[in-house]
Design a protein around this motif. Structure first.
Motif, PDB file in Angstrom:
ATOM      1  N   GLU A 130       0.832  -1.207   0.000  1.00  0.00           N
ATOM      2  CA  GLU A 130       0.000   0.000   0.000  1.00  0.00           C
ATOM      3  C   GLU A 130       0.867   1.259   0.000  1.00  0.00           C
ATOM      4  N   LYS A 131       1.962   1.211   0.729  1.00  0.00           N
ATOM      5  CA  LYS A 131       2.821   2.386   0.841  1.00  0.00           C
ATOM      6  C   LYS A 131       3.536   2.703  -0.470  1.00  0.00           C
ATOM      7  N   TYR A 132       3.953   1.647  -1.187  1.00  0.00           N
ATOM      8  CA  TYR A 132       4.766   1.867  -2.381  1.00  0.00           C
ATOM      9  C   TYR A 132       4.027   1.561  -3.694  1.00  0.00           C
ATOM     10  N   LYS A 133       2.707   1.469  -3.647  1.00  0.00           N
ATOM     11  CA  LYS A 133       1.960   1.081  -4.844  1.00  0.00           C
ATOM     12  C   LYS A 133       2.004   2.138  -5.954  1.00  0.00           C
ATOM     13  N   PHE A 134       2.341   3.380  -5.596  1.00  0.00           N
ATOM     14  CA  PHE A 134       2.421   4.419  -6.620  1.00  0.00           C
ATOM     15  C   PHE A 134       3.854   4.664  -7.081  1.00  0.00           C
ATOM     16  N   TRP A 135       4.803   3.909  -6.537  1.00  0.00           N
ATOM     17  CA  TRP A 135       6.179   4.029  -6.988  1.00  0.00           C
ATOM     18  C   TRP A 135       6.343   3.348  -8.347  1.00  0.00           C
ATOM     19  N   SER A 136       7.127   3.954  -9.194  1.00  0.00           N
ATOM     20  CA  SER A 136       7.441   3.350 -10.484  1.00  0.00           C
ATOM     21  C   SER A 136       8.928   3.529 -10.759  1.00  0.00           C
ATOM     22  N   GLU A 137       9.282   4.678 -11.336  1.00  0.00           N
ATOM     23  CA  GLU A 137      10.699   4.938 -11.599  1.00  0.00           C
ATOM     24  C   GLU A 137      11.479   5.182 -10.315  1.00  0.00           C
ATOM     25  N   GLU A 138      10.765   5.416  -9.205  1.00  0.00           N
ATOM     26  CA  GLU A 138      11.461   5.600  -7.927  1.00  0.00           C
ATOM     27  C   GLU A 138      12.283   4.370  -7.562  1.00  0.00           C
ATOM     28  N   PHE A 139      11.819   3.187  -7.983  1.00  0.00           N
ATOM     29  CA  PHE A 139      12.565   1.960  -7.685  1.00  0.00           C
ATOM     30  C   PHE A 139      13.893   1.895  -8.437  1.00  0.00           C
ATOM     31  N   ARG A 140      14.061   2.749  -9.433  1.00  0.00           N
ATOM     32  CA  ARG A 140      15.318   2.761 -10.174  1.00  0.00           C
ATOM     33  C   ARG A 140      16.464   3.355  -9.351  1.00  0.00           C
ATOM     34  N   SER A 141      16.130   3.989  -8.254  1.00  0.00           N
ATOM     35  CA  SER A 141      17.178   4.542  -7.375  1.00  0.00           C
ATOM     36  C   SER A 141      17.362   3.685  -6.122  1.00  0.00           C
ATOM     37  N   VAL A 142      16.755   2.497  -6.098  1.00  0.00           N
ATOM     38  CA  VAL A 142      16.907   1.582  -4.969  1.00  0.00           C
ATOM     39  C   VAL A 142      18.042   0.607  -5.264  1.00  0.00           C
ATOM     40  N   ILE A 143      18.889   0.376  -4.284  1.00  0.00           N
ATOM     41  CA  ILE A 143      19.954  -0.619  -4.393  1.00  0.00           C
ATOM     42  C   ILE A 143      19.525  -1.845  -3.592  1.00  0.00           C
ATOM     43  N   PHE A 144      19.345  -2.967  -4.286  1.00  0.00           N
ATOM     44  CA  PHE A 144      18.897  -4.206  -3.662  1.00  0.00           C
ATOM     45  C   PHE A 144      20.119  -5.042  -3.280  1.00  0.00           C
ATOM     46  N   SER A 145      20.069  -5.676  -2.112  1.00  0.00           N
ATOM     47  CA  SER A 145      21.238  -6.427  -1.638  1.00  0.00           C
ATOM     48  C   SER A 145      20.803  -7.752  -1.009  1.00  0.00           C
ATOM     49  N   ASP A 146      21.785  -8.645  -0.885  1.00  0.00           N
ATOM     50  CA  ASP A 146      21.494  -9.936  -0.249  1.00  0.00           C
ATOM     51  C   ASP A 146      22.792 -10.725  -0.085  1.00  0.00           C
ATOM     52  N   GLU A 147      22.748 -11.722   0.801  1.00  0.00           N
ATOM     53  CA  GLU A 147      23.835 -12.693   0.940  1.00  0.00           C
ATOM     54  C   GLU A 147      23.358 -14.036   0.403  1.00  0.00           C
ATOM     55  N   ASP A 312      12.910  -2.827 -12.749  1.00  0.00           N
ATOM     56  CA  ASP A 312      11.606  -2.366 -13.233  1.00  0.00           C
ATOM     57  C   ASP A 312      10.482  -3.361 -12.957  1.00  0.00           C
ATOM     58  N   SER A 313      10.823  -4.527 -12.412  1.00  0.00           N
ATOM     59  CA  SER A 313       9.776  -5.501 -12.079  1.00  0.00           C
ATOM     60  C   SER A 313       9.092  -5.186 -10.753  1.00  0.00           C
ATOM     61  N   MET A 314       9.653  -4.263  -9.974  1.00  0.00           N
ATOM     62  CA  MET A 314       9.101  -3.974  -8.652  1.00  0.00           C
ATOM     63  C   MET A 314       7.648  -3.496  -8.677  1.00  0.00           C
ATOM     64  N   PRO A 315       7.245  -2.562  -9.561  1.00  0.00           N
ATOM     65  CA  PRO A 315       5.830  -2.170  -9.581  1.00  0.00           C
ATOM     66  C   PRO A 315       4.890  -3.351  -9.830  1.00  0.00           C
ATOM     67  N   ASN A 316       5.304  -4.262 -10.686  1.00  0.00           N
ATOM     68  CA  ASN A 316       4.463  -5.431 -10.955  1.00  0.00           C
ATOM     69  C   ASN A 316       4.400  -6.355  -9.743  1.00  0.00           C
ATOM     70  N   ARG A 317       5.505  -6.493  -9.026  1.00  0.00           N
ATOM     71  CA  ARG A 317       5.515  -7.293  -7.805  1.00  0.00           C
ATOM     72  C   ARG A 317       4.566  -6.682  -6.767  1.00  0.00           C
ATOM     73  N   ILE A 318       4.602  -5.365  -6.659  1.00  0.00           N
ATOM     74  CA  ILE A 318       3.716  -4.679  -5.718  1.00  0.00           C
ATOM     75  C   ILE A 318       2.254  -4.912  -6.091  1.00  0.00           C
ATOM     76  N   HIS A 319       1.966  -4.818  -7.387  1.00  0.00           N
ATOM     77  CA  HIS A 319       0.596  -5.053  -7.852  1.00  0.00           C
ATOM     78  C   HIS A 319       0.137  -6.471  -7.532  1.00  0.00           C
ATOM     79  N   LYS A 320       0.999  -7.450  -7.795  1.00  0.00           N
ATOM     80  CA  LYS A 320       0.646  -8.843  -7.508  1.00  0.00           C
ATOM     81  C   LYS A 320       0.445  -9.058  -6.019  1.00  0.00           C
ATOM     82  N   LEU A 321       1.254  -8.389  -5.206  1.00  0.00           N
ATOM     83  CA  LEU A 321       1.126  -8.528  -3.761  1.00  0.00           C
ATOM     84  C   LEU A 321      -0.210  -7.970  -3.279  1.00  0.00           C
ATOM     85  N   LEU A 322      -0.640  -6.867  -3.858  1.00  0.00           N
ATOM     86  CA  LEU A 322      -1.949  -6.302  -3.505  1.00  0.00           C
ATOM     87  C   LEU A 322      -3.067  -7.253  -3.920  1.00  0.00           C
ATOM     88  N   MET A 323      -2.942  -7.834  -5.121  1.00  0.00           N
ATOM     89  CA  MET A 323      -3.953  -8.781  -5.588  1.00  0.00           C
ATOM     90  C   MET A 323      -4.002 -10.028  -4.733  1.00  0.00           C
TER      91      MET A 323
END
Length: 331
Positions: A130-147, A312-323
Motif C-alpha cells: 500500500e505504501k509503495y503502490k504508486f512508486w514506479s521509476e522511484e525503484f530505479r534509485s533503490v539498491i537491492f542487496s542480499d547474501e 523495473d519488475s518492482m511495480p508489478n511485484r507490488i501489484h501482484k502482492l496487492l492482488m
C-alpha cells in the motif's frame, strides 16, 4: 504368426499363386501356416485387404468426463483413485492418470516450497504494498542487496536432465555438506551492480557494517550520487543496534522491507540467473578457488539490461502482492 496380424506381402503373393494353380483353401492354409478363414477372407477381398481402418474398442470416457476429471484434479486436488471413485468410472486408476497426462494444460508438478507467513507477516507485506503502490521509476534509485551461500556440488534440486532410457542413469558426486561452501554479498540497482564480496559464513554486525563501509557507499555514490535508497532483508545482523547506528551515522536511507519476503526481492531472481550459469549441465567444482573464479566471471557477464528489467519488475511485484492480499506471489 500372432493372432489378428495381417498377411505379409510374401504370404499374399504365395496364396494368390497357389489359388491360381487350383490348390484348395485348406492346402493353401497349411502351406502358409494360416487359418483357412484368413486365407478365404483374403481371396474374397484381394484388392481391399488390409486397407480398412480398425476402429478399436470405443472409449468409455467422453470429452465432458475428461473435463470433469481435470477439474477434480486441479481444483479439488483429488488423487486418481479418488477421482475414479467419485465419478464411478469403470477404468483403472492408471487410465485416469493417463488422461490427465494427455491434457496439454495440466502437468504433474511438485509444490514450490515457500516460507511460512504468519498473519503479522501478511499484514506487514500488505502495508508495504500500500505504501509503495504508486512508486514506479522511484525503484530505479533503490539498491537491492542480499547474501547467498554457494556449494561446490551445486544447489539441491538442480541436477535433473533429459535421460535416454536406453542408457544407464548419469551420476554426480555428493560430498558431505555440499563439499564445501562460500558466502557472498552483492548488490545491484537499475544503474549497475557491485562487486561480489566474499564474507565469512558466520557474519556478525561488525563484519557486515565494515563491508558496507568498504563496498556499498562508494559503489552507490558513484552510480547515484546522493539520490539512492538501500534495501536489505530483516536478518538479525541487518537489524541489530550496531547496524542501525551505522546507517544513521552515514545518513543512508533504508527501504522499509517486510519480513519473510524473498518473493519481492529482485536480487533473488538475479541469484537464480547466476546459479543457472554457474552450475550449468550439472557442473561441480573441485575447490573453493575454482568456484570463486567462475562466480566472479559469470557475475561480470550479467548485462545492464538484465539489471534494469529486474529493477523495473518492482511495480508489478507490488501489484501482484496487492492482488494476493499480502500472501505469497509467484515471482
Amino acid at each position: 504368426m500372432p493372432r489378428g496380424t495381417h498377411l505379409s506381402v510374401e504370404e499374399r503373393g504365395l496364396i494368390m499363386g497357389l489359388s491360381e494353380s487350383g490348390a484348395k483353401i485348406s492346402e493353401i492354409a497349411s502351406r502358409v501356416s494360416r487359418h483357412p478363414n484368413t486365407v478365404a477372407n483374403f481371396l474374397k477381398n484381394v484388392e481391399s485387404y488390409g486397407k480398412a481402418e480398425r476402429s478399436g474398442r470405443p472409449s468409455t470416457i467422453d470429452d465432458r468426463c475428461k473435463r470433469e476429471i481435470k477439474r477434480l484434479a486441479v481444483n479439488k486436488q483429488m488423487s486418481c483413485n479418488d477421482i475414479k471413485r467419485h465419478l464411478k468410472l469403470k477404468v483403472s486408476r492408471r487410465r485416469v492418470h493417463q488422461l490427465l497426462a494427455e491434457n496439454k494444460t495440466v502437468k504433474y508438478s511438485s509444490r514450490v516450497p515457500v516460507p511460512m507467513l504468519l498473519p503479522r507477516h501478511i499484514s506487514t507485506r500488505l502495508s508495504f504494498a500500500e505504501k509503495y503502490k504508486f512508486w514506479s521509476e522511484e525503484f530505479r534509485s533503490v539498491i537491492f542487496s542480499d547474501e547467498k551461500k554457494w556449494n561446490l556440488d551445486g544447489p539441491d534440486g538442480c541436477h535433473k536432465y533429459w535421460r535416454d532410457l536406453r542408457h544407464p542413469r548419469e551420476t554426480r558426486h555428493k560430498r558431505n555438506f555440499g563439499g564445501g561452501s562460500l558466502m557472498v554479498w552483492a548488490a545491484f540497482g537499475y544503474a549497475g551492480k557491485s562487486l561480489v564480496c566474499f564474507i565469512p559464513t558466520k557474519t556478525n554486525s561488525e563484519i557486515y557494517t565494515q563491508l558496507l563501509e568498504e563496498e556499498l557507499i562508494d559503489f552507490a555514490t558513484e552510480l547515484y550520487a546522493d539520490n539512492w535508497t538501500f534495501q536489505q532483508d530483516n536478518a538479525p545482523i541487518h537489524t541489530s543496534r550496531a547496524t542501525k547506528t551505522f546507517f544513521s551515522s552515514k545518513s543512508i536511507p533504508l527501504l522499509e522491507w517486510p519480513a519473510i519476503s524473498p518473493d519481492l526481492n529482485p536480487i533473488e531472481d538475479l541469484w537464480g540467473i547466476l546459479s543457472a550459469r554457474i552450475y550449468k549441465n550439472g557442473r561441480q567444482f573441485d575447490n573453493i578457488r575454482q568456484l570463486k573464479d567462475v562466480l566472479v566471471a559469470e557475475w561480470e557477464l550479467i548485462s545492464n539490461e538484465t539489471l534494469q528489467n529486474l529493477a523495473d519488475s518492482m511495480p508489478n511485484r507490488i501489484h501482484k502482492l496487492l492482488m494476493a492480499k499480502g500472501k505469497h506471489i509467484n515471482y
